[in-house]
Scaffold this active site. Sequence first.
Site, mmCIF file in Angstrom:
data_model
loop_
_atom_site.group_PDB
_atom_site.id
_atom_site.type_symbol
_atom_site.label_atom_id
_atom_site.label_comp_id
_atom_site.label_asym_id
_atom_site.label_seq_id
_atom_site.Cartn_x
_atom_site.Cartn_y
_atom_site.Cartn_z
ATOM 1 N N ILE A 182 2.630 -3.801 9.053
ATOM 2 C CA ILE A 182 1.383 -3.511 8.337
ATOM 3 C C ILE A 182 1.288 -4.423 7.108
ATOM 4 C CG2 ILE A 182 1.256 -1.065 9.031
ATOM 5 C CD1 ILE A 182 2.290 -0.367 6.167
ATOM 6 N N VAL A 280 3.821 -8.671 4.558
ATOM 7 C CA VAL A 280 3.950 -7.879 5.783
ATOM 8 C C VAL A 280 5.156 -6.946 5.734
ATOM 9 C CG1 VAL A 280 3.942 -7.960 8.289
ATOM 10 C CG2 VAL A 280 3.033 -9.900 6.991
ATOM 11 N N SER A 281 4.906 -5.664 5.911
ATOM 12 C CA SER A 281 5.953 -4.643 5.844
ATOM 13 C C SER A 281 6.204 -4.054 7.232
ATOM 14 C CB SER A 281 5.495 -3.538 4.890
ATOM 15 O OG SER A 281 6.290 -2.387 5.052
ATOM 16 N N PRO A 282 7.464 -3.688 7.527
ATOM 17 C CA PRO A 282 7.764 -3.013 8.793
ATOM 18 C C PRO A 282 7.604 -1.492 8.674
ATOM 19 C CG PRO A 282 9.788 -3.373 7.610
ATOM 20 C CD PRO A 282 8.676 -3.906 6.721
ATOM 21 N N ASP A 393 7.741 -1.635 -0.434
ATOM 22 C CA ASP A 393 8.972 -1.675 0.361
ATOM 23 C C ASP A 393 10.184 -1.425 -0.529
ATOM 24 O OD1 ASP A 393 7.697 -2.192 2.719
ATOM 25 O OD2 ASP A 393 8.017 -4.361 2.648
#
Length: 706
Positions: A182, A280-282, A393
Amino acid sequence: MATSVPSSLRTRGLSALWLLLLLLPAALATYSIGVGRADCTGPIADIVFMGYAKIEQKGNGLHLRTFSRAFIIDDGVERFVFVSVDSAMICHDIRQEVLRKLRLQFDDMYTERNVMISGTHTHSSPGGFMLDVLFDLTTFGFVRESFNAVVNGITKSIERAHNAVAPGKIFITHGQVLDANINRSPQAYRNNPQSERDKYEYDVDKILTQVKFIGADDKPMGAINWFAVHPTSMNNTNRLVSSDNVGYASILFEKMMNDNGATGKGSFVGAFASTNLGDVSPNTRGPKCEFSGKNCTDQYTCPGEKEMCFASGPGKDMFESTSIIAHKLYEESLRLWRSGEATEVIGPVRVVHQYVDMPKQSAKYYNHTTGQIEEVQGCVPAMGYSFAAGTTDGPGSFAFEQGTTTPNPFWNAVRNFLAAPTKDDIRCHGAKPILLATGRMKLPYQWQPSIVSTQVAVIGNVVIAGVPGEFTTMSGRRLREAIKNVTNDAPDDRTSVIVAGLCNVYSDYITTPEEYQIQRYEGASTIYGPHTLTIYLRQYRELVQAAIQQKPVPSGPSPPELLQKYLITLVPPVLYDTPKWGHNFGDCVQQPSKVASPGDTITATFASGHPRNNLMTEMTFLTVEKLGNDEVWIPVATDADWETKFQWTRTSMILGSSQVTITWKIPQDVKPGEYRIRHNGYYRYILGGVYPYYGVTNHFQVEVPT
Ligand SMILES: *[C@@H]1O[C@H](CO)[C@@H](O)[C@H](O)[C@H]1NC(C)=O
Ligand SMILES: *[C@@H]1O[C@H](CO)[C@@H](O)[C@H](O)[C@H]1NC(C)=O
Ligand SMILES: *[C@@H]1O[C@H](CO)[C@@H](O)[C@H](O)[C@H]1NC(C)=O
Ligand SMILES: *[C@@H]1O[C@H](CO)[C@@H](O)[C@H](O)[C@H]1NC(C)=O
């Protein structure tokens, strides 16, 4: 579009060249290819991890070993080396040290020009390997053991690739992974022009690009996969060394391709390398308040005094989240590998490299608001306030908020004590209120680089642009488009442009000028100012043109080598170990349960030495062993496996005694039988010297219900 190239600047006359490339004799379809992998795990205990900049996040054990994976591509004229290393990033001195070591063996075969080293950006490996002051601030300075582990691992992986070179073919294919990433700064992304955003379905890239290497005998050799995601599934409370989601995806892929062989061994090498992962983060569940579980405010804060706002998911804890993301990447890469959709890569190899002094650069920028083309400049490095806020994050330690565009007098006073930005700096950085004028800070040595490495490899119609930092989603898209604008005179539009992230030097983030105005963490960490990307677009366009036209590129100004300075190191060495009272090193002080089944977790504790006494590179601190038919113990798992964890505790500082706890989560496909757990380590004798020891548990029975 925010950037535009007047058509007069566009390259012409490339069509003939491209036609020529495509008509080259079929013999050129074969390359010489070599792949290699090596362990680069640093000291797993007592060293602060690199990534979240959190002083409390000191390693105390090992979950996944970290590896360097090297790929050599040679067309008979030119050789290109791509390395993906399970490391937060790479600095100039690491690459120089690797090249120095390679020169001793291979003369001038491997140089600044043709070796590209890309960090995967895991946030769970020991730090202190960077040289610039800012990046070593939270690790108590330079840590020689971390630096050497990364340098030696990269060097060894290239040596192994060199020794494995054989004829082979290259293929490229693209897939898609939904639900694995995301955007963590969507409000910054939304500041990009609507017309540009309309061209894309998502606010992050969902593409997984795979380059596969197949031997002339059709034997699978290796693969490089690129997917944009931060390896931050393991959060800033994790203290076990890990290669995170992308590292675990590599392990899964390699295990499959190497007939389920030992983790980190086997001839097939599969990397998951970094690309435009900047924003972009997981953590796909998105940001939530720590205790209430409610949505955070628009500024990513939570109402409570000490309540943090951070993102997590998709799993119930960080281990499960890491595994879910890793499996999604692995499954798509395996599908692509097997699909037969791939196109063969044909054509010559060309590599260009140039150092660039960013504050001295200028470029042309088309300002959407005014409709004017402006001449814009790079700035002397500086970090904005929102940098200190951290990200969702990994939130920062002080009361800073992301999106801060107005300065605070207290922090400015602290800042000016270190180094005050000049009037020009303040003007140049525009929307960014300067928290640290890192480019003006010279004591005791460089805080952040001014000179970066820029590099492009062209392999047939694949272009790999190695960039010195973290490009955001839209920055990466613009770079790919800018490069395609140079190559699109080809008779067909099959050029694939790959942005290889965090290569060679680390210069933080690169946002678009529009995202920069919002000053989220990524904008605050875009260190050369609002037009960092504008400069890179020009630079990479020029590099690609030079590569295609085979024009020599001047090497540019050399960055300073900081390793030759007096480096500050505040991490104390291991002084001595003594075993727990009444025990010897390696004694099992807590035995595992006598009987267990798949899904159970076996636990054993041993009296131990300090794991920093020997990093056990390419070896293991633990082995799960099964008794074979002929009374021989056969290893079934090591410390590199997902199922095992190795945790170290100092039980007495003064006596120097410590213990390790080993856990093994018994996999579902386990074979029934008699098992034991072994621990290997080294202790430091009080009068000097380091000595090996080992211990084993009692046997235990693994029963598999029928
Ligand atoms: C929380 O945020 C999500 C995603 O932005 C949104 O869909 C949802 O409606 C929000 N919930 C509340 C209670 O505001
Ligand atoms: C990290 O993950 C753990 C679960 O594995 C969770 O308990 C913790 O709150 C998370 N912390 C942060 C800062 O993300
Ligand atoms: C690429 O070329 C198109 C058409 O000339 C132009 O509109 C676009 O702005 C260019 N993109 C970049 C990033 O240079
Ligand atoms: C575009 O021009 C406007 C008006 O001069 C200015 O405010 C804005 O900062 C410029 N945009 C960028 C990204 O430089």
